[in-house]
Design a protein around this motif. Sequence first.
Motif, PDB file in Angstrom:
ATOM      1  N   ILE A 171      -2.621 -12.086  -6.125  1.00  0.00           N
ATOM      2  CA  ILE A 171      -1.785 -10.926  -6.396  1.00  0.00           C
ATOM      3  C   ILE A 171      -0.643 -10.980  -5.389  1.00  0.00           C
ATOM      4  N   PRO A 172       0.612 -11.084  -5.826  1.00  0.00           N
ATOM      5  CA  PRO A 172       1.732 -11.230  -4.886  1.00  0.00           C
ATOM      6  C   PRO A 172       1.807 -10.094  -3.876  1.00  0.00           C
ATOM      7  N   SER A 173       2.354 -10.411  -2.700  1.00  0.00           N
ATOM      8  CA  SER A 173       2.400  -9.444  -1.603  1.00  0.00           C
ATOM      9  C   SER A 173       3.211  -8.199  -1.954  1.00  0.00           C
ATOM     10  N   ASN A 174       4.271  -8.366  -2.770  1.00  0.00           N
ATOM     11  CA  ASN A 174       5.077  -7.186  -3.111  1.00  0.00           C
ATOM     12  C   ASN A 174       4.293  -6.201  -3.981  1.00  0.00           C
ATOM     13  N   PHE A 175       3.338  -6.703  -4.754  1.00  0.00           N
ATOM     14  CA  PHE A 175       2.488  -5.808  -5.543  1.00  0.00           C
ATOM     15  C   PHE A 175       1.417  -5.148  -4.679  1.00  0.00           C
ATOM     16  N   MET A 176       0.989  -5.842  -3.635  1.00  0.00           N
ATOM     17  CA  MET A 176       0.055  -5.218  -2.702  1.00  0.00           C
ATOM     18  C   MET A 176       0.758  -4.102  -1.923  1.00  0.00           C
ATOM     19  N   GLU A 177       2.027  -4.310  -1.626  1.00  0.00           N
ATOM     20  CA  GLU A 177       2.802  -3.248  -0.982  1.00  0.00           C
ATOM     21  C   GLU A 177       2.942  -2.044  -1.911  1.00  0.00           C
ATOM     22  N   HIS A 178       3.155  -2.319  -3.194  1.00  0.00           N
ATOM     23  CA  HIS A 178       3.222  -1.245  -4.189  1.00  0.00           C
ATOM     24  C   HIS A 178       1.906  -0.470  -4.232  1.00  0.00           C
ATOM     25  N   LEU A 179       0.788  -1.196  -4.195  1.00  0.00           N
ATOM     26  CA  LEU A 179      -0.526  -0.554  -4.163  1.00  0.00           C
ATOM     27  C   LEU A 179      -0.639   0.359  -2.942  1.00  0.00           C
ATOM     28  N   ASN A 180      -0.193  -0.124  -1.810  1.00  0.00           N
ATOM     29  CA  ASN A 180      -0.245   0.692  -0.584  1.00  0.00           C
ATOM     30  C   ASN A 180       0.620   1.949  -0.721  1.00  0.00           C
ATOM     31  N   ASN A 181       1.765   1.811  -1.382  1.00  0.00           N
ATOM     32  CA  ASN A 181       2.634   2.978  -1.588  1.00  0.00           C
ATOM     33  C   ASN A 181       1.959   4.023  -2.469  1.00  0.00           C
ATOM     34  N   VAL A 182       1.274   3.554  -3.522  1.00  0.00           N
ATOM     35  CA  VAL A 182       0.549   4.477  -4.401  1.00  0.00           C
ATOM     36  C   VAL A 182      -0.579   5.151  -3.618  1.00  0.00           C
ATOM     37  N   PHE A 183      -1.251   4.380  -2.781  1.00  0.00           N
ATOM     38  CA  PHE A 183      -2.321   4.926  -1.944  1.00  0.00           C
ATOM     39  C   PHE A 183      -1.799   6.071  -1.078  1.00  0.00           C
ATOM     40  N   GLU A 184      -0.660   5.847  -0.417  1.00  0.00           N
ATOM     41  CA  GLU A 184      -0.083   6.871   0.453  1.00  0.00           C
ATOM     42  C   GLU A 184       0.365   8.090  -0.345  1.00  0.00           C
ATOM     43  N   ASP A 185       0.905   7.844  -1.538  1.00  0.00           N
ATOM     44  CA  ASP A 185       1.333   8.958  -2.381  1.00  0.00           C
ATOM     45  C   ASP A 185       0.143   9.829  -2.777  1.00  0.00           C
ATOM     46  N   LEU A 186      -0.971   9.201  -3.102  1.00  0.00           N
ATOM     47  CA  LEU A 186      -2.168   9.955  -3.473  1.00  0.00           C
ATOM     48  C   LEU A 186      -2.703  10.758  -2.288  1.00  0.00           C
ATOM     49  N   LYS A 187      -2.610  10.200  -1.096  1.00  0.00           N
ATOM     50  CA  LYS A 187      -2.999  10.956   0.110  1.00  0.00           C
ATOM     51  C   LYS A 187      -2.131  12.197   0.263  1.00  0.00           C
ATOM     52  N   ASN A 188      -0.831  11.993   0.028  1.00  0.00           N
ATOM     53  CA  ASN A 188       0.097  13.121   0.153  1.00  0.00           C
ATOM     54  C   ASN A 188      -0.144  14.182  -0.915  1.00  0.00           C
ATOM     55  N   ARG A 189      -0.748  13.794  -2.011  1.00  0.00           N
ATOM     56  CA  ARG A 189      -1.052  14.729  -3.094  1.00  0.00           C
ATOM     57  C   ARG A 189      -2.373  15.464  -2.863  1.00  0.00           C
ATOM     58  N   GLY A 190      -3.034  15.151  -1.762  1.00  0.00           N
ATOM     59  CA  GLY A 190      -4.234  15.893  -1.409  1.00  0.00           C
ATOM     60  C   GLY A 190      -5.551  15.171  -1.607  1.00  0.00           C
TER      61      GLY A 190
END
Length: 328
Positions: free
Chosen positions: A85-104
């Motif tokens: 899985i390319p690194s830029n997609f892993m970064e995208h996954l991390n961004n989604v992870f952080e967004d979900l944290k921010n959503r509670g």
Amino acid sequence: MGNKVIIFGPWVGEFSYELSWWNPECRKIRNENFKDCYAVHLGFNGRGVMYKDFIDEYIPHPVELEKTLQFPATYGEHINGQDIIPSNFMEHLNNVFEDLKNRGFTEIAIHKPNDFPITRERCLDDHPYGEYVHYEVDVDIEHDVISKVNSYFDNNNPTIFLMARTRTRHGKRCYLDWNPDNWPIFTKKLIEELGLNIISLSIKTQGSRGGSQGLASHELFKDLQNKIMDFEMDKDDPDSFEKQLAILKNTKCSIYGASGAAVVPFFVNTPTFTQQTQEEGFRLELGWERDLLDFKYFKNFDKYHDSEIYDSPVQELFDEFVNFYEEL
């Protein structure tokens, strides 16, 4: 569902592997282990219909990321001799992870492709790990598709769906390809000798990703207007795959070139004929596929070996299809 969430993805691999193993894997994991969680999937735009029975939020890949994908291999991209899985997609996954944290969400689990490897043994298992279901098509989407098809064809002929598979890797033709000059000839015979309307699937290739020839603009059909139309899989359309399924549900049968995507009709249990090779064809007759599809309405023509299929005769494939079609 409280503050718990499960993320599936990001899926960047081959379509047939997603359809046949990744999607059923995710469904089983969600339904058995994360039933009380909010569920998210990261995948290609247009494929949400595959997940809507068990996913709460489908997040399409950003366009700028999807454009970087060129060499699909099983669950990922083939880069420097490895499937990853390319690194830029892993970064995208991390961004989604952080967004979900921010959503509670305070409890976030992640299930990535290859956490449960898609091995050769798994691919050849009659009943591999996963939960396999028929896909449900939205009634409004189905109604819209039927209306467009009926308004295009100005006759009462039966209509079939055609996937004229094509693929190149590093500028070379794929060992599963049929001569692209054969598909228009074959299709014209379907129209003139069997009196059929044709919906030709058009999927543009990207890098070494497989596609399908749209045939309606070919010169052979200049005098056969309103007998053949192209259905273009628009990557920007969030309902593109669902519309394809709606067509399959509302046509007499389908014809697929030598591709793992030939399993698509199984997921809506519609009659289908496929051209395959001896090395690959048996993969379409496994137990889980028989469970999904009534095999009375399935024909797997796999006479030729890899690469030999390229020069196989048009008339022979046509005759095989006629035998199948007359039994419907």
